[in-house]
Write a protein that holds these residues in place. Sequence first.
Motif, PDB file in Angstrom:
ATOM      1  N   GLU A  29       0.819  -1.213   0.000  1.00 37.10           N
ATOM      2  CA  GLU A  29       0.000   0.000   0.000  1.00 37.10           C
ATOM      3  C   GLU A  29       0.853   1.263   0.000  1.00 37.10           C
ATOM      4  O   GLU A  29       0.326   2.361  -0.132  1.00 37.10           O
ATOM      5  CB  GLU A  29      -0.912   0.022   1.229  1.00 37.10           C
ATOM      6  CG  GLU A  29      -1.957  -1.072   1.252  1.00 37.10           C
ATOM      7  CD  GLU A  29      -2.749  -1.089   2.555  1.00 37.10           C
ATOM      8  OE1 GLU A  29      -2.469  -0.265   3.455  1.00 37.10           O
ATOM      9  OE2 GLU A  29      -3.648  -1.935   2.668  1.00 37.10           O
ATOM     10  N   CYS A  30       2.147   1.117   0.164  1.00 35.82           N
ATOM     11  CA  CYS A  30       3.068   2.263   0.244  1.00 35.82           C
ATOM     12  C   CYS A  30       3.790   2.410  -1.090  1.00 35.82           C
ATOM     13  O   CYS A  30       4.621   1.572  -1.438  1.00 35.82           O
ATOM     14  CB  CYS A  30       4.077   2.059   1.361  1.00 35.82           C
ATOM     15  SG  CYS A  30       3.316   1.762   2.953  1.00 35.82           S
ATOM     16  N   PRO A  31       3.505   3.470  -1.838  1.00 38.17           N
ATOM     17  CA  PRO A  31       4.069   3.602  -3.182  1.00 38.17           C
ATOM     18  C   PRO A  31       5.591   3.749  -3.215  1.00 38.17           C
ATOM     19  O   PRO A  31       6.222   3.349  -4.187  1.00 38.17           O
ATOM     20  CB  PRO A  31       3.389   4.864  -3.734  1.00 38.17           C
ATOM     21  CG  PRO A  31       2.879   5.600  -2.547  1.00 38.17           C
ATOM     22  CD  PRO A  31       2.646   4.587  -1.477  1.00 38.17           C
ATOM     23  N   ASP A  32       6.202   4.277  -2.174  1.00 40.51           N
ATOM     24  CA  ASP A  32       7.643   4.497  -2.183  1.00 40.51           C
ATOM     25  C   ASP A  32       8.442   3.342  -1.593  1.00 40.51           C
ATOM     26  O   ASP A  32       9.665   3.425  -1.500  1.00 40.51           O
ATOM     27  CB  ASP A  32       7.980   5.781  -1.416  1.00 40.51           C
ATOM     28  CG  ASP A  32       7.442   7.017  -2.122  1.00 40.51           C
ATOM     29  OD1 ASP A  32       7.339   6.987  -3.365  1.00 40.51           O
ATOM     30  OD2 ASP A  32       7.117   7.997  -1.430  1.00 40.51           O
ATOM     31  N   VAL A  33       7.773   2.272  -1.202  1.00 43.42           N
ATOM     32  CA  VAL A  33       8.458   1.125  -0.615  1.00 43.42           C
ATOM     33  C   VAL A  33       8.491   0.004  -1.643  1.00 43.42           C
ATOM     34  O   VAL A  33       7.463  -0.367  -2.206  1.00 43.42           O
ATOM     35  CB  VAL A  33       7.746   0.646   0.678  1.00 43.42           C
ATOM     36  CG1 VAL A  33       8.395  -0.610   1.213  1.00 43.42           C
ATOM     37  CG2 VAL A  33       7.750   1.751   1.717  1.00 43.42           C
TER      38      VAL A  33
END
Length: 126
Positions: free
Chosen positions: A112-116
């Motif tokens: 759910e975390c775009p930068d991970v």
Amino acid sequence: MGYRDGITEGQKDVAQEGFNLGHRQSADVAFKWGLVRGITSALASLPDRLKEKLLLDAQRRGKLEDLHNSVQEISAQGALQLFHESTLQDNRRPEESKIQTIPKDLLLLLQECPDVHVSEELKRVP
């Protein structure tokens, strides 16, 4: 004497085969558990402003905190016991233990975390 030697050799072969199977099963689970412990600890130790950038809302940050706390509650001995109990279950549909659900929950949260970017090792759920 030949009969006794045959029995002894057979027992050694069976024991080695069982060890190899157990090692193969546990190594993957242990490696993944180590990743989960490391990832949750690293993310939990970030300053709040960085957590807010990675985990965009308070609900996700709360999920991370809950996962981190769940992981920290389980000692190495406890994780071994959970794994052992899961291997003792028959072919019936076993209930998933924390050692199986926490990696899945972490993977869902990280996706759910775009930068991970999630490692391939973590994506392979046992």
